[in-house]
Design a protein around this motif. Sequence first.
Motif, PDB file in Angstrom:
ATOM      1  N   ARG A 107      18.083 -15.130  -0.802  1.00  0.00           N
ATOM      2  CA  ARG A 107      17.620 -16.127  -0.195  1.00  0.00           C
ATOM      3  C   ARG A 107      16.850 -17.460  -1.159  1.00  0.00           C
ATOM      4  O   ARG A 107      15.966 -16.364  -2.498  1.00  0.00           O
ATOM      5  CB  ARG A 107      16.104 -15.431   0.237  1.00  0.00           C
ATOM      6  CG  ARG A 107      16.634 -15.375   1.804  1.00  0.00           C
ATOM      7  CD  ARG A 107      15.236 -14.500   2.272  1.00  0.00           C
ATOM      8  NE  ARG A 107      15.184 -13.247   3.355  1.00  0.00           N
ATOM      9  CZ  ARG A 107      15.849 -13.647   4.955  1.00  0.00           C
ATOM     10  NH1 ARG A 107      15.404 -14.575   4.965  1.00  0.00           N
ATOM     11  NH2 ARG A 107      16.392 -12.735   5.279  1.00  0.00           N
ATOM     12  N   GLN A 108      17.730 -18.242  -1.628  1.00  0.00           N
ATOM     13  CA  GLN A 108      16.335 -19.187  -2.256  1.00  0.00           C
ATOM     14  C   GLN A 108      14.508 -19.188  -1.816  1.00  0.00           C
ATOM     15  O   GLN A 108      14.442 -19.781  -0.312  1.00  0.00           O
ATOM     16  CB  GLN A 108      17.092 -20.946  -2.336  1.00  0.00           C
ATOM     17  CG  GLN A 108      18.347 -21.054  -3.280  1.00  0.00           C
ATOM     18  CD  GLN A 108      18.961 -22.123  -2.834  1.00  0.00           C
ATOM     19  OE1 GLN A 108      18.424 -22.808  -3.253  1.00  0.00           O
ATOM     20  NE2 GLN A 108      20.486 -22.144  -2.721  1.00  0.00           N
ATOM     21  N   GLY A 109      13.801 -18.745  -3.344  1.00  0.00           N
ATOM     22  CA  GLY A 109      12.464 -19.241  -2.316  1.00  0.00           C
ATOM     23  C   GLY A 109      12.036 -17.977  -2.497  1.00  0.00           C
ATOM     24  O   GLY A 109      10.826 -17.137  -2.035  1.00  0.00           O
ATOM     25  N   GLY A 110      13.191 -16.730  -2.542  1.00  0.00           N
ATOM     26  CA  GLY A 110      12.670 -15.646  -2.249  1.00  0.00           C
ATOM     27  C   GLY A 110      11.662 -14.829  -3.878  1.00  0.00           C
ATOM     28  O   GLY A 110      11.897 -15.277  -4.648  1.00  0.00           O
ATOM     29  N   VAL A 111      10.728 -14.244  -2.823  1.00  0.00           N
ATOM     30  CA  VAL A 111       9.692 -13.621  -4.356  1.00  0.00           C
ATOM     31  C   VAL A 111      10.955 -12.556  -4.977  1.00  0.00           C
ATOM     32  O   VAL A 111      10.569 -12.565  -6.444  1.00  0.00           O
ATOM     33  CB  VAL A 111       8.768 -12.858  -4.002  1.00  0.00           C
ATOM     34  CG1 VAL A 111       8.145 -13.436  -3.153  1.00  0.00           C
ATOM     35  CG2 VAL A 111       8.904 -11.312  -2.793  1.00  0.00           C
ATOM     36  N   SER A 113      13.868 -13.230  -5.546  1.00  0.00           N
ATOM     37  CA  SER A 113      15.501 -14.061  -6.048  1.00  0.00           C
ATOM     38  C   SER A 113      15.369 -15.022  -7.681  1.00  0.00           C
ATOM     39  O   SER A 113      16.048 -14.040  -8.338  1.00  0.00           O
ATOM     40  CB  SER A 113      15.793 -15.790  -4.891  1.00  0.00           C
ATOM     41  OG  SER A 113      15.874 -14.838  -4.052  1.00  0.00           O
TER      42      SER A 113
END
Length: 141
Positions: A107-111, A113
């Motif tokens: 996920r782009q923006g996932g903590v 990532s």
Amino acid sequence: MQVCPAWRGPVGRSGFKKQSGCAQAIYVFRCVIDHYANSGSTVNVCAIDVSKAFDKMNHYGLFIKLMKRHIPDNLLLLLESWFAIGMTCVKWHNVWSRWFRLSCGIRQGGVLSPSLFPIYIDSLVERSDMWIWLLLAPYLH
């Protein structure tokens, strides 16, 4: 907050770190090129486009790389479970697609990532590090 040593990346990399980013990397890159060009050397540059790398990351490849870093088993199992339940859908205008499983990507923006992505591409970067350090040597004094 204490970070597990397996999550730490090599020293000298600028991505995803506080007080460091694209502008700093471009500045250092430009200084290295200017240094060698001004001394009469030919400068060859190779760039790799990783713009879709977040979307294409192989989950099993990531798990293998995490195992090689000796990530605790319970954390690895948690990440495997988290990726196994990943679902999404697509919205186009006012129409939603059916839900489907995410078989790759993070996920782009996932903590997590910004921590997982460097681990995934680290072997690629390690191969190029020798050349990068040779180029940066004049600036490390």
